[in-house]
Scaffold this motif. Structure first.
Motif, PDB file in Angstrom:
ATOM      1  N   LEU A  48     -38.491 -64.102   8.956  1.00 22.17           N
ATOM      2  CA  LEU A  48     -38.707 -62.775   8.367  1.00 22.17           C
ATOM      3  C   LEU A  48     -40.186 -62.502   8.147  1.00 22.17           C
ATOM      4  CD1 LEU A  48     -35.806 -62.727   5.763  1.00 22.17           C
ATOM      5  CD2 LEU A  48     -35.967 -61.342   7.854  1.00 22.17           C
ATOM      6  N   LEU A  49     -40.911 -63.510   7.671  1.00 27.78           N
ATOM      7  CA  LEU A  49     -42.352 -63.344   7.461  1.00 27.78           C
ATOM      8  C   LEU A  49     -43.085 -63.105   8.777  1.00 27.78           C
ATOM      9  CD1 LEU A  49     -42.952 -66.088   4.760  1.00 27.78           C
ATOM     10  CD2 LEU A  49     -43.095 -63.608   4.435  1.00 27.78           C
ATOM     11  N   LEU A  50     -42.710 -63.852   9.815  1.00 30.13           N
ATOM     12  CA  LEU A  50     -43.339 -63.649  11.122  1.00 30.13           C
ATOM     13  C   LEU A  50     -43.001 -62.281  11.694  1.00 30.13           C
ATOM     14  CD1 LEU A  50     -42.862 -67.189  12.699  1.00 30.13           C
ATOM     15  CD2 LEU A  50     -45.011 -66.132  11.941  1.00 30.13           C
ATOM     16  N   ASP A  51     -41.745 -61.835  11.511  1.00 30.40           N
ATOM     17  CA  ASP A  51     -41.369 -60.490  11.952  1.00 30.40           C
ATOM     18  C   ASP A  51     -42.199 -59.442  11.230  1.00 30.40           C
ATOM     19  OD1 ASP A  51     -39.450 -61.564  13.629  1.00 30.40           O
ATOM     20  OD2 ASP A  51     -37.751 -61.055  12.322  1.00 30.40           O
ATOM     21  N   GLY A  52     -42.356 -59.616   9.932  1.00 34.38           N
ATOM     22  CA  GLY A  52     -43.147 -58.672   9.149  1.00 34.38           C
ATOM     23  C   GLY A  52     -44.603 -58.671   9.564  1.00 34.38           C
ATOM     24  N   ALA A  53     -45.139 -59.846   9.830  1.00 40.95           N
ATOM     25  CA  ALA A  53     -46.549 -59.943  10.222  1.00 40.95           C
ATOM     26  C   ALA A  53     -46.812 -59.296  11.576  1.00 40.95           C
ATOM     27  CB  ALA A  53     -46.983 -61.404  10.245  1.00 40.95           C
ATOM     28  N   SER A  54     -45.816 -59.312  12.438  1.00 38.43           N
ATOM     29  CA  SER A  54     -46.020 -58.739  13.772  1.00 38.43           C
ATOM     30  C   SER A  54     -45.562 -57.290  13.868  1.00 38.43           C
ATOM     31  CB  SER A  54     -45.296 -59.587  14.820  1.00 38.43           C
ATOM     32  OG  SER A  54     -43.899 -59.535  14.620  1.00 38.43           O
ATOM     33  N   SER A  55     -45.041 -56.728  12.788  1.00 40.76           N
ATOM     34  CA  SER A  55     -44.576 -55.341  12.819  1.00 40.76           C
ATOM     35  C   SER A  55     -45.742 -54.374  12.610  1.00 40.76           C
ATOM     36  CB  SER A  55     -43.513 -55.113  11.748  1.00 40.76           C
ATOM     37  OG  SER A  55     -44.072 -55.227  10.456  1.00 40.76           O
ATOM     38  N   ALA A  56     -45.463 -53.121  12.896  1.00 41.25           N
ATOM     39  CA  ALA A  56     -46.482 -52.084  12.719  1.00 41.25           C
ATOM     40  C   ALA A  56     -46.837 -51.931  11.243  1.00 41.25           C
ATOM     41  CB  ALA A  56     -45.961 -50.757  13.261  1.00 41.25           C
ATOM     42  N   ILE A  57     -48.041 -51.502  10.993  1.00 41.31           N
ATOM     43  CA  ILE A  57     -48.495 -51.279   9.624  1.00 41.31           C
ATOM     44  C   ILE A  57     -47.728 -50.112   9.041  1.00 41.31           C
ATOM     45  CG2 ILE A  57     -50.468 -50.610   8.195  1.00 41.31           C
ATOM     46  CD1 ILE A  57     -52.240 -52.107  10.173  1.00 41.31           C
ATOM     47  N   GLY A  58     -47.207 -50.305   7.838  1.00 40.46           N
ATOM     48  CA  GLY A  58     -46.435 -49.264   7.163  1.00 40.46           C
ATOM     49  C   GLY A  58     -47.311 -48.437   6.245  1.00 40.46           C
ATOM     50  N   THR A  59     -46.664 -47.775   5.316  1.00 44.78           N
ATOM     51  CA  THR A  59     -47.393 -46.951   4.363  1.00 44.78           C
ATOM     52  C   THR A  59     -48.132 -47.832   3.363  1.00 44.78           C
ATOM     53  OG1 THR A  59     -45.473 -46.820   2.922  1.00 44.78           O
ATOM     54  CG2 THR A  59     -45.744 -45.059   4.522  1.00 44.78           C
ATOM     55  N   THR A  60     -49.168 -47.292   2.786  1.00 46.02           N
ATOM     56  CA  THR A  60     -49.957 -48.014   1.792  1.00 46.02           C
ATOM     57  C   THR A  60     -49.158 -48.135   0.504  1.00 46.02           C
ATOM     58  OG1 THR A  60     -51.969 -47.108   2.750  1.00 46.02           O
ATOM     59  CG2 THR A  60     -52.135 -48.007   0.526  1.00 46.02           C
ATOM     60  N   ALA A  61     -49.154 -49.312  -0.072  1.00 48.12           N
ATOM     61  CA  ALA A  61     -48.452 -49.539  -1.326  1.00 48.12           C
ATOM     62  C   ALA A  61     -49.402 -49.249  -2.482  1.00 48.12           C
ATOM     63  CB  ALA A  61     -47.924 -50.965  -1.385  1.00 48.12           C
ATOM     64  N   ASP A  62     -49.622 -47.966  -2.720  1.00 51.63           N
ATOM     65  CA  ASP A  62     -50.512 -47.551  -3.797  1.00 51.63           C
ATOM     66  C   ASP A  62     -49.684 -47.100  -4.998  1.00 51.63           C
ATOM     67  OD1 ASP A  62     -49.451 -45.169  -2.926  1.00 51.63           O
ATOM     68  OD2 ASP A  62     -51.348 -44.325  -2.232  1.00 51.63           O
ATOM     69  N   THR A  63     -50.328 -46.530  -5.981  1.00 52.98           N
ATOM     70  CA  THR A  63     -49.640 -46.092  -7.200  1.00 52.98           C
ATOM     71  C   THR A  63     -48.543 -45.091  -6.883  1.00 52.98           C
ATOM     72  OG1 THR A  63     -51.678 -46.434  -8.447  1.00 52.98           O
ATOM     73  CG2 THR A  63     -49.996 -45.080  -9.482  1.00 52.98           C
ATOM     74  N   TYR A  65     -46.780 -44.803  -4.171  1.00 53.06           N
ATOM     75  CA  TYR A  65     -45.659 -45.507  -3.538  1.00 53.06           C
ATOM     76  C   TYR A  65     -44.762 -46.134  -4.601  1.00 53.06           C
ATOM     77  CZ  TYR A  65     -43.149 -49.219  -1.104  1.00 53.06           C
ATOM     78  OH  TYR A  65     -42.174 -50.056  -0.633  1.00 53.06           O
ATOM     79  N   PHE A  66     -45.380 -46.822  -5.573  1.00 53.87           N
ATOM     80  CA  PHE A  66     -44.593 -47.475  -6.609  1.00 53.87           C
ATOM     81  C   PHE A  66     -43.941 -46.469  -7.549  1.00 53.87           C
ATOM     82  CE2 PHE A  66     -47.187 -51.095  -5.240  1.00 53.87           C
ATOM     83  CZ  PHE A  66     -46.175 -52.003  -5.022  1.00 53.87           C
ATOM     84  N   ASP A  67     -44.586 -45.326  -7.788  1.00 52.01           N
ATOM     85  CA  ASP A  67     -43.959 -44.268  -8.594  1.00 52.01           C
ATOM     86  C   ASP A  67     -42.691 -43.773  -7.899  1.00 52.01           C
ATOM     87  OD1 ASP A  67     -45.935 -44.485 -10.498  1.00 52.01           O
ATOM     88  OD2 ASP A  67     -47.089 -42.753  -9.758  1.00 52.01           O
ATOM     89  N   GLN A  68     -42.760 -43.546  -6.597  1.00 52.88           N
ATOM     90  CA  GLN A  68     -41.581 -43.099  -5.844  1.00 52.88           C
ATOM     91  C   GLN A  68     -40.484 -44.167  -5.853  1.00 52.88           C
ATOM     92  OE1 GLN A  68     -43.055 -42.182  -1.952  1.00 52.88           O
ATOM     93  NE2 GLN A  68     -43.764 -40.128  -2.526  1.00 52.88           N
ATOM     94  N   LEU A  69     -40.882 -45.414  -5.729  1.00 51.37           N
ATOM     95  CA  LEU A  69     -39.923 -46.513  -5.747  1.00 51.37           C
ATOM     96  C   LEU A  69     -39.212 -46.592  -7.093  1.00 51.37           C
ATOM     97  CD1 LEU A  69     -38.932 -48.813  -3.915  1.00 51.37           C
ATOM     98  CD2 LEU A  69     -40.716 -50.242  -4.905  1.00 51.37           C
ATOM     99  N   ARG A  70     -39.967 -46.438  -8.178  1.00 49.10           N
ATOM    100  CA  ARG A  70     -39.351 -46.446  -9.512  1.00 49.10           C
ATOM    101  C   ARG A  70     -38.382 -45.278  -9.671  1.00 49.10           C
ATOM    102  NH1 ARG A  70     -44.680 -47.355 -10.851  1.00 49.10           N
ATOM    103  NH2 ARG A  70     -45.112 -49.520 -11.376  1.00 49.10           N
TER     104      ARG A  70
END
Length: 79
Positions: A48-63, A65-70
């Motif tokens: 899973l870590l290798l898959d994640g490392a080789s995947s495309a860059i996603g959205t920035t995990a900024d404030t 992003y975490f507000d939307q997640l909450r």
């Protein structure tokens, strides 16, 4: 369940016996099964870590992003 016999040097057999006695395993087979399960988990996580490392860059995990997640978590909790 299948059976597998393994040969161990005395030092490793003693170690296994100590682990069985000291960590609450009923038999050496239970201990070995637990080691194999943990190795499977490690290999799965590594994949899973290798898959994640080789995947495309996603959205920035900024404030934001975490507000939307909450907010999503709160909405799900209310259901």
């Amino acid at each position: 369940m299948s059976t597998m016999n393994i040969s161990l040097p005395e030092t490793l057999k003693s170690f296994v016996d100590e682990q069985v006695a000291g960590r609450g395993f009923g038999t050496s087979s239970e201990y070995v099964r637990e080691l194999i399960r943990r190795d499977q988990d490690r290999q799965r996580l590594r994949g899973l870590l290798l898959d994640g490392a080789s995947s495309a860059i996603g959205t920035t995990a900024d404030t934001g992003y975490f507000d939307q997640l909450r907010e999503r978590a709160r909405t799900q909790a209310k259901r």
